[in-house]
Design a protein around this motif. Structure first.
Motif, mmCIF file in Angstrom:
data_model
loop_
_atom_site.group_PDB
_atom_site.id
_atom_site.type_symbol
_atom_site.label_atom_id
_atom_site.label_comp_id
_atom_site.label_asym_id
_atom_site.label_seq_id
_atom_site.Cartn_x
_atom_site.Cartn_y
_atom_site.Cartn_z
ATOM 1 N N GLN A 108 22.187 9.570 -44.473
ATOM 2 C CA GLN A 108 22.188 8.134 -44.737
ATOM 3 C C GLN A 108 22.945 7.790 -46.014
ATOM 4 O OE1 GLN A 108 18.296 6.207 -44.288
ATOM 5 N NE2 GLN A 108 17.612 8.010 -43.173
ATOM 6 N N ARG A 142 27.216 7.055 -51.608
ATOM 7 C CA ARG A 142 26.907 5.758 -52.185
ATOM 8 C C ARG A 142 26.963 5.883 -53.708
ATOM 9 N NH1 ARG A 142 22.020 3.095 -48.527
ATOM 10 N NH2 ARG A 142 23.055 3.327 -46.519
ATOM 11 N N ARG A 193 14.525 7.967 -51.163
ATOM 12 C CA ARG A 193 14.515 6.663 -50.491
ATOM 13 C C ARG A 193 14.888 5.548 -51.452
ATOM 14 N NH1 ARG A 193 8.903 8.131 -47.459
ATOM 15 N NH2 ARG A 193 9.792 9.276 -45.691
ATOM 16 N N ALA A 194 14.469 5.693 -52.719
ATOM 17 C CA ALA A 194 14.833 4.685 -53.719
ATOM 18 C C ALA A 194 16.340 4.656 -53.932
ATOM 19 C CB ALA A 194 14.116 4.973 -55.036
ATOM 20 N N LEU A 196 18.579 5.247 -51.633
ATOM 21 C CA LEU A 196 19.158 4.543 -50.485
ATOM 22 C C LEU A 196 18.915 3.040 -50.569
ATOM 23 C CD1 LEU A 196 18.254 6.916 -47.524
ATOM 24 C CD2 LEU A 196 20.384 6.784 -48.816
ATOM 25 N N ALA A 197 17.808 2.641 -51.185
ATOM 26 C CA ALA A 197 17.472 1.221 -51.264
ATOM 27 C C ALA A 197 18.172 0.496 -52.411
ATOM 28 C CB ALA A 197 15.956 1.056 -51.407
ATOM 29 N N PRO A 199 20.596 -1.570 -54.541
ATOM 30 C CA PRO A 199 21.674 -2.511 -54.228
ATOM 31 C C PRO A 199 22.994 -2.016 -54.799
ATOM 32 C CG PRO A 199 20.301 -3.366 -55.995
ATOM 33 C CD PRO A 199 19.615 -2.137 -55.485
ATOM 34 N N LEU A 250 16.333 1.938 -60.005
ATOM 35 C CA LEU A 250 16.174 1.983 -58.550
ATOM 36 C C LEU A 250 14.935 1.193 -58.130
ATOM 37 C CD1 LEU A 250 16.909 5.767 -57.886
ATOM 38 C CD2 LEU A 250 18.497 3.837 -57.765
ATOM 39 N N PRO A 251 14.950 0.648 -56.913
ATOM 40 C CA PRO A 251 13.799 -0.137 -56.441
ATOM 41 C C PRO A 251 12.492 0.643 -56.508
ATOM 42 C CG PRO A 251 15.671 -0.435 -54.980
ATOM 43 C CD PRO A 251 16.051 0.662 -55.936
#
Length: 309
Positions: A108, A142, A193-194, A196-197, A199, A250-251
């Protein structure tokens, strides 16, 4: 992916302000001056937390040191002698059950990668030349993932040992027959996961922060490491916080940092329930920041003694 997860874990285990730091969330931005002092004893700075009949000696430590940096372990060994336990900082871990999730995150993190603005891409390619790699290594991810990989590669190029000083501390504890355990552990997949989340704006800022570290070279990192070894707390906090700033932005990660500090404070408070003394090792910044470990313990009515006393 190992480098990415290693970087995420290092950042939680824990600078002049970086020009883009204000764009990232930083729950440990505010430091408490009354806790930032120069140690009177030889070696790194220690704080002491006490109640009526027990003590926890707390060593503030960096997440990594330059290879070969010598530091005085006299006080460490003295305090481990007869200690009830050694409390290690909270950290992210990746178990066998995480492997599938990590592999999925790897795929991802490479999806829908947008080209960077030309000036930023040029800086990435220049940084890759400095590190003896190729720009594609970072550009195919990313931005936030590429930034964390860039930071890991830069620390390797600067001969930074991510195992120290914790490896030496663990060895000393084993020799003293003191049982060691972490204040808390967190799943590495949550950190992935953070990533990937995050922005796009946070990813680009994180990449910029990483590039600034590469472009600055090893001088600042080496100076702050020597300051830590000499017990100069203020100078030890004067280094770049690239990993911390990226992770905290990160989120959900600011909450994770606060939870880690709460867990570390709780572990120290729990150790005080056993008569005698224990030893704790925590991220230096997590100790002396507002709402950090020592701040929480003081609010709970425990006595905190600083390294200059």
């Amino acid at each position: 992916m190992r480098r990415l997860i290693a970087g995420l874990a290092m950042a939680l285990c824990l600078a002049p302000a970086i020009s883009h730091a204000q764009e990232l969330i930083d729950p440990e931005a505010i430091l408490l001056d009354e806790l930032i002092v120069e140690a009177r004893l030889p070696g790194p700075a220690w704080w002491k937390v006490t109640d009526s009949d027990s003590t926890v000696y707390v060593l503030g430590a960096p997440s990594a040191l330059p290879r070969g940096l010598a530091w005085d372990q006299t006080i460490l060994k003295r305090r481990l002698d007869g200690a009830n336990r050694l409390i290690l900082p909270a950290a992210a871990t990746a178990g066998l059950g995480d492997i599938g999730g990590l592999l999925a995150l790897r795929k991802q993190a490479r999806r829908d990668v947008q080209p960077l603005p030309p000036p930023l891409q040029a800086r990435v390619e220049d940084a890759a030349v400095r590190l003896g790699t190729k720009g594609e290594r970072y550009l195919e991810w990313r931005p936030v993932a590429g930034a964390l990989m860039l930071l890991s590669d830069n620390r390797k190029a600067m001969r930074i040992d991510p195992a120290e000083p914790h490896k030496a501390i663990g060895k000393a504890a084993k020799k003293a027959r003191v049982k060691a355990g972490r204040a808390a552990t967190y799943e590495a997949v949550v950190l992935g996961r953070a990533v990937l989340a995050a922005p796009e704006s946070a990813g680009l800022t994180c990449l910029d922060v990483a590039l600034e570290e590469v472009e600055a070279g090893p001088v600042v990192f080496q100076a702050t490491a020597r300051a830590w070894a000499e017990g100069n707390v203020r100078a030890a906090l004067d280094g770049r916080r690239s990993y911390d700033l990226c992770i905290n932005g990160l989120p959900g990660m600011a909450d994770q940092v606060n939870q880690a500090n709460a867990a570390q404070a709780a572990a120290i408070a729990a150790a005080l329930k056993t008569p005698g003394h224990s030893v704790a090792v925590m991220s230096l910044r997590s100790l002396v920041s507002q709402n950090g470990v020592l701040d929480r313990l003081r609010r709970d009515g425990l006595t905190v003694t600083t390294p200059d006393q």
